[in-house]
Design an enzyme around this catalytic site. Sequence first.
Site, short mmCIF file in Angstrom:
data_model
loop_
_atom_site.label_atom_id
_atom_site.label_comp_id
_atom_site.label_asym_id
_atom_site.label_seq_id
_atom_site.Cartn_x
_atom_site.Cartn_y
_atom_site.Cartn_z
N PHE A 107 -21.56 5.13 -4.39
CA PHE A 107 -21.98 6.45 -3.89
C PHE A 107 -21.85 7.49 -5.00
O PHE A 107 -21.20 7.25 -6.00
CB PHE A 107 -21.13 6.87 -2.69
CG PHE A 107 -21.17 5.89 -1.56
CD1 PHE A 107 -22.32 5.72 -0.81
CD2 PHE A 107 -20.06 5.12 -1.27
CE1 PHE A 107 -22.34 4.80 0.22
CE2 PHE A 107 -20.08 4.21 -0.24
CZ PHE A 107 -21.23 4.05 0.52
N TYR A 149 0.84 -1.21 0.00
CA TYR A 149 0.00 0.00 0.00
C TYR A 149 0.87 1.26 0.00
O TYR A 149 1.88 1.34 0.71
CB TYR A 149 -0.96 0.02 1.20
CG TYR A 149 -2.06 -1.01 1.11
CD1 TYR A 149 -2.28 -1.75 -0.06
CD2 TYR A 149 -2.91 -1.26 2.18
CE1 TYR A 149 -3.29 -2.69 -0.15
CE2 TYR A 149 -3.93 -2.21 2.11
CZ TYR A 149 -4.11 -2.93 0.93
OH TYR A 149 -5.11 -3.87 0.85
P1 NAP Z 1 -14.76 0.64 0.12
O1 NAP Z 1 -15.10 0.84 1.56
O2 NAP Z 1 -15.66 -0.13 -0.76
O3 NAP Z 1 -14.50 2.05 -0.58
C1 NAP Z 1 -13.96 3.13 0.11
C2 NAP Z 1 -14.09 4.36 -0.76
O4 NAP Z 1 -15.46 4.74 -0.81
C3 NAP Z 1 -13.31 5.54 -0.21
O5 NAP Z 1 -12.68 6.19 -1.29
C4 NAP Z 1 -14.40 6.42 0.39
O6 NAP Z 1 -14.08 7.80 0.32
C5 NAP Z 1 -15.55 6.14 -0.57
N1 NAP Z 1 -16.84 6.54 -0.01
C6 NAP Z 1 -17.66 7.47 -0.54
N2 NAP Z 1 -18.76 7.63 0.20
C7 NAP Z 1 -18.65 6.79 1.24
C8 NAP Z 1 -19.50 6.50 2.35
N3 NAP Z 1 -20.66 7.08 2.55
N4 NAP Z 1 -19.07 5.60 3.23
C9 NAP Z 1 -17.89 4.97 3.04
N5 NAP Z 1 -17.04 5.21 2.01
C10 NAP Z 1 -17.43 6.11 1.11
O7 NAP Z 1 -13.40 -0.11 0.16
P2 NAP Z 1 -11.90 -0.02 -0.45
O8 NAP Z 1 -11.27 1.22 0.04
O9 NAP Z 1 -11.91 -0.31 -1.89
O10 NAP Z 1 -11.27 -1.27 0.30
C11 NAP Z 1 -11.32 -1.35 1.73
C12 NAP Z 1 -10.05 -1.94 2.27
O11 NAP Z 1 -9.93 -3.28 1.81
C13 NAP Z 1 -8.75 -1.26 1.84
O12 NAP Z 1 -8.44 -0.13 2.62
C14 NAP Z 1 -7.77 -2.37 2.03
O13 NAP Z 1 -7.38 -2.41 3.40
C15 NAP Z 1 -8.57 -3.63 1.69
N6 NAP Z 1 -8.35 -4.13 0.30
C16 NAP Z 1 -7.86 -5.40 0.17
C17 NAP Z 1 -7.65 -5.92 -1.10
C18 NAP Z 1 -7.10 -7.31 -1.26
O14 NAP Z 1 -6.77 -7.73 -2.37
N7 NAP Z 1 -6.97 -8.06 -0.19
C19 NAP Z 1 -7.95 -5.16 -2.25
C20 NAP Z 1 -8.47 -3.89 -2.06
C21 NAP Z 1 -8.67 -3.38 -0.79
P3 NAP Z 1 -13.76 8.64 1.65
O15 NAP Z 1 -12.40 8.23 2.08
O16 NAP Z 1 -13.80 10.05 1.16
O17 NAP Z 1 -14.82 8.34 2.66
#
Ligand code: NAP
Length: 299
Positions: free
Chosen positions: A217, A54
């Site tokens: 969103f 990351y």
């Molecule tokens: P997500 O929770 O689906 O998406 C987060 C994104 O949504 C952020 O950019 C957030 O922006 C936005 N967002 C907009 N409105 C929102 C609301 N009302 N509530 C919450 N979020 C909102 O997940 P993700 O970030 O893609 O992934 C989550 C975690 O999974 C990562 O941080 C990582 O630790 C892990 N991950 C693992 C893998 C793997 O291969 N194992 C792959 C990808 C991710 P704001 O920050 O502005 O709220």
Amino acid sequence: MTNTTSSLPQFSPVIVGTMRFGSWGAQMDRPTLEKLVDACVDLGLYDFDLADIYGDYTEEAHLGEVLKGRKDLVQRLRLTTKCGIKMLADNRPSHRIKSYDSTGKHILQSVDQSLQDLGVEQIEILLLHRPDYLMDPHEVSEVFTRLQEAGKVKFFGVSNFSTSQFSLLNSLFPLVTNQVELSLLQAQALDDGTLDQCFQLGIQPTVWSPFGGGALFGETDDPRLQKIKSTAESIGERHQATIDQVLLAWIFKHPSRIVPIVGSTKISRIASALKATEIQLTHEEWYELLEAAKGHEVA
Ligand code: NAP
């Protein structure tokens, strides 16, 4: 291999994802990040999800800057990190192409680097980030045992593994989770056996991008997204809940006791996610959302 309850990790209801905290997203400075971590801990959220890659191999050190001055946080947080993907990055000049590496040598080096960057003595859970076609499960099992005996890592799991890949490694070393993608936009884990396998083994699946990485969103002219959002909105009205909470309630309703990893960088949104545990969708509401996502009847 089946884990006994005493050899399983504890999870908070939601895990805090760190992927977007630093150079891959919000670029938080140290005080802002510290404030966010403190606020999560105040909410009872102790599980943080990281990966060596990351921020192009910088996010662990980013969080480490906070942890190095805060031994109280080190004692409370449960850090998951991952290894096994080799990315091209300025700080990894030896990587010639993007590839996977689950050799013992790479895992040991990666864990030592993670411990150093985070400034901690133990990682709670180490995950192999993605399947490596060349993985030797005996070698991985031996290195996991060494890391556990050395006290460097408490538990081990995998991410994005198929059920057969999971079974193979789990037959030699007890794994505590398979971290896979799951949301209304990507619901393959419902059908490919991942959730069933975790349920059968008594371990909790952990899921990434529960909001489709944010695609669920904001304004959109995509009819599928519009349908999911309007369905979540009308179900939300019945439960006095916001769309994000309905989307998580849909994940929580699955009997395999899924733990979602939320990726927001904003404490208000992380707190809102936690409140989703209070919402009980009916069976029909759960299927209504699935129908909206698939665009056709599902029964
Ligand atoms: P997500 O929770 O689906 O998406 C987060 C994104 O949504 C952020 O950019 C957030 O922006 C936005 N967002 C907009 N409105 C929102 C609301 N009302 N509530 C919450 N979020 C909102 O997940 P993700 O970030 O893609 O992934 C989550 C975690 O999974 C990562 O941080 C990582 O630790 C892990 N991950 C693992 C893998 C793997 O291969 N194992 C792959 C990808 C991710 P704001 O920050 O502005 O709220």
